[in-house]
Design a protein around this motif. Sequence first.
Motif, PDB file in Angstrom:
ATOM      1  N   GLU A 107      16.788  12.671   8.527  1.00 27.77           N
ATOM      2  CA  GLU A 107      15.793  13.708   8.251  1.00 27.77           C
ATOM      3  C   GLU A 107      15.991  14.354   6.880  1.00 27.77           C
ATOM      4  O   GLU A 107      15.031  14.789   6.250  1.00 27.77           O
ATOM      5  CB  GLU A 107      15.836  14.779   9.337  1.00 27.77           C
ATOM      6  N   ILE A 108      17.219  14.396   6.401  1.00 24.96           N
ATOM      7  CA  ILE A 108      17.468  14.949   5.073  1.00 24.96           C
ATOM      8  C   ILE A 108      16.943  14.003   3.995  1.00 24.96           C
ATOM      9  O   ILE A 108      16.397  14.438   2.972  1.00 24.96           O
ATOM     10  CB  ILE A 108      18.974  15.211   4.878  1.00 24.96           C
ATOM     11  N   GLN A 113      12.268   9.614   0.173  1.00 22.30           N
ATOM     12  CA  GLN A 113      12.009   8.170   0.241  1.00 22.30           C
ATOM     13  C   GLN A 113      10.580   7.919  -0.241  1.00 22.30           C
ATOM     14  O   GLN A 113       9.632   7.863   0.532  1.00 22.30           O
ATOM     15  CB  GLN A 113      12.187   7.675   1.671  1.00 22.30           C
ATOM     16  N   LYS A 114      10.438   7.778  -1.545  1.00 19.72           N
ATOM     17  CA  LYS A 114       9.120   7.592  -2.145  1.00 19.72           C
ATOM     18  C   LYS A 114       9.207   6.467  -3.177  1.00 19.72           C
ATOM     19  O   LYS A 114       9.704   6.668  -4.295  1.00 19.72           O
ATOM     20  CB  LYS A 114       8.648   8.880  -2.821  1.00 19.72           C
ATOM     21  N   PRO A 115       8.745   5.281  -2.826  1.00 21.48           N
ATOM     22  CA  PRO A 115       8.856   4.142  -3.747  1.00 21.48           C
ATOM     23  C   PRO A 115       8.024   4.349  -5.002  1.00 21.48           C
ATOM     24  O   PRO A 115       7.025   5.073  -5.001  1.00 21.48           O
ATOM     25  CB  PRO A 115       8.344   2.963  -2.918  1.00 21.48           C
ATOM     26  N   LEU A 116       8.460   3.726  -6.073  1.00 17.02           N
ATOM     27  CA  LEU A 116       7.736   3.760  -7.343  1.00 17.02           C
ATOM     28  C   LEU A 116       6.519   2.848  -7.252  1.00 17.02           C
ATOM     29  O   LEU A 116       6.649   1.662  -6.980  1.00 17.02           O
ATOM     30  CB  LEU A 116       8.658   3.302  -8.474  1.00 17.02           C
ATOM     31  N   ARG A 117       5.344   3.402  -7.465  1.00 16.31           N
ATOM     32  CA  ARG A 117       4.114   2.619  -7.448  1.00 16.31           C
ATOM     33  C   ARG A 117       3.715   2.285  -8.886  1.00 16.31           C
ATOM     34  O   ARG A 117       3.469   3.182  -9.690  1.00 16.31           O
ATOM     35  CB  ARG A 117       2.981   3.400  -6.772  1.00 16.31           C
ATOM     36  N   ILE A 118       3.680   1.022  -9.188  1.00 17.22           N
ATOM     37  CA  ILE A 118       3.328   0.557 -10.531  1.00 17.22           C
ATOM     38  C   ILE A 118       1.846   0.215 -10.536  1.00 17.22           C
ATOM     39  O   ILE A 118       1.439  -0.830 -10.025  1.00 17.22           O
ATOM     40  CB  ILE A 118       4.157  -0.670 -10.938  1.00 17.22           C
ATOM     41  N   ASP A 316      15.498   3.118   1.284  1.00 16.19           N
ATOM     42  CA  ASP A 316      15.001   3.252   2.654  1.00 16.19           C
ATOM     43  C   ASP A 316      15.969   4.183   3.377  1.00 16.19           C
ATOM     44  O   ASP A 316      17.120   3.824   3.631  1.00 16.19           O
ATOM     45  CB  ASP A 316      14.951   1.875   3.314  1.00 16.19           C
ATOM     46  N   ALA A 317      15.514   5.396   3.703  1.00 14.64           N
ATOM     47  CA  ALA A 317      16.397   6.422   4.259  1.00 14.64           C
ATOM     48  C   ALA A 317      17.054   5.973   5.556  1.00 14.64           C
ATOM     49  O   ALA A 317      18.268   6.106   5.741  1.00 14.64           O
ATOM     50  CB  ALA A 317      15.611   7.718   4.482  1.00 14.64           C
ATOM     51  N   VAL A 321      21.146   5.214   6.141  1.00 13.73           N
ATOM     52  CA  VAL A 321      21.987   5.930   7.103  1.00 13.73           C
ATOM     53  C   VAL A 321      22.595   4.963   8.106  1.00 13.73           C
ATOM     54  O   VAL A 321      23.791   5.043   8.426  1.00 13.73           O
ATOM     55  CB  VAL A 321      21.179   7.035   7.813  1.00 13.73           C
ATOM     56  N   ARG A 322      21.814   4.032   8.604  1.00 15.91           N
ATOM     57  CA  ARG A 322      22.336   3.088   9.588  1.00 15.91           C
ATOM     58  C   ARG A 322      23.416   2.192   8.983  1.00 15.91           C
ATOM     59  O   ARG A 322      24.386   1.818   9.655  1.00 15.91           O
ATOM     60  CB  ARG A 322      21.204   2.253  10.184  1.00 15.91           C
ATOM     61  N   ALA A 323      23.264   1.868   7.694  1.00 22.72           N
ATOM     62  CA  ALA A 323      24.299   1.076   7.025  1.00 22.72           C
ATOM     63  C   ALA A 323      25.580   1.888   6.874  1.00 22.72           C
ATOM     64  O   ALA A 323      26.687   1.370   7.069  1.00 22.72           O
ATOM     65  CB  ALA A 323      23.801   0.594   5.664  1.00 22.72           C
ATOM     66  N   LEU A 324      25.432   3.160   6.539  1.00 28.09           N
ATOM     67  CA  LEU A 324      26.608   4.026   6.417  1.00 28.09           C
ATOM     68  C   LEU A 324      27.374   4.121   7.739  1.00 28.09           C
ATOM     69  O   LEU A 324      28.595   4.103   7.773  1.00 28.09           O
ATOM     70  CB  LEU A 324      26.187   5.437   5.980  1.00 28.09           C
TER      71      LEU A 324
END
Length: 330
Positions: A107-108, A113-118, A316-317, A321-324
Amino acid sequence: MTTDTMFGFRKKDPAPPADAPSRAGLFDRLRKGLAKTGRVLNTDIGELFRRKIDDSLFEELEERLLLADVGVDATQRIMDRITRAVKRGELKDGDALLQALEQAMTEILEPVQKPLRIEPPPGKPFSILVVGINGAGKTTTIGKLAHHLQADGFSVLLAAGDTFRAAAVEQLQTWGERNRVPVIAQGTGADSASVVFDALQAAQSRRIEVMIADTAGRLHTQHNLMDEIRKVRRVMGRLDPDAPNEVLMVVDGGTGQNAINQVRQFHEALGVTGLVVTKLDGTAKGGVLFALAEQMGIPVRFIGVGEKAEDLQLFDARAFVRALLNRGDD
């Protein structure tokens, strides 16, 4: 008609590259890259979460979050959520506690989490000004970004605006040769603003879709150097009032809480619109993303978890987190 790729760009060809890594492969790479931070967070975490849920468990969990450089504010927010859940009787065992921890951490990060839109403006290149201190990995990030943009079908031009280091110009030219991307450069010591101006002008005349400008690494405390990079931005605006379309700051994840001050100073000077947090594979301080999200709220576009081009990943938030927490990608 355009579609989005897994990397987050606007793609002209809807067919993904044949050698595009699978999501499972990307997650595995992410998990391996974050292993050092993960060890700080979850060394013997199975044993920790098998213990009785009490004050001593919470104290140890809080200590681990702080050691991973999650930051005081973000750690407090995570712990507050978990303790409230305990008081409501929602956490009956270690599995429930781990799930609550994952949710609180996610949630933090989700708001940034905002991808760069080209999306190049009609008749003009989409311009990206890349900034940050020495050693953060700006030039390497530019090379990787150019690789991904080309894979998505964009034409790209690079500007070797770090004129204070001959090695930086050579490094960018090497990336240009590797990706078959033109690089606009001048001699060492040339005016950085002049190089970037020439590159933007060349991108316009050649109808290049994306122009990425490197800049000299500078400490956020060196005001004269910050003035120079402000000049680069002003000069770009003479050719295109909307330039740069993105001010992308590269942050070394290993700098820990110092990253907050760096981002704050650059943001005040230039209006940073996106972050790349690099070198997360080489540090146990990867939790700094939580501190950045909590205190700055600037979009995190990408993270770097290794040296290869595919190690620059769209942020990807939930996956982070799941990887951590070594929770798997399901």
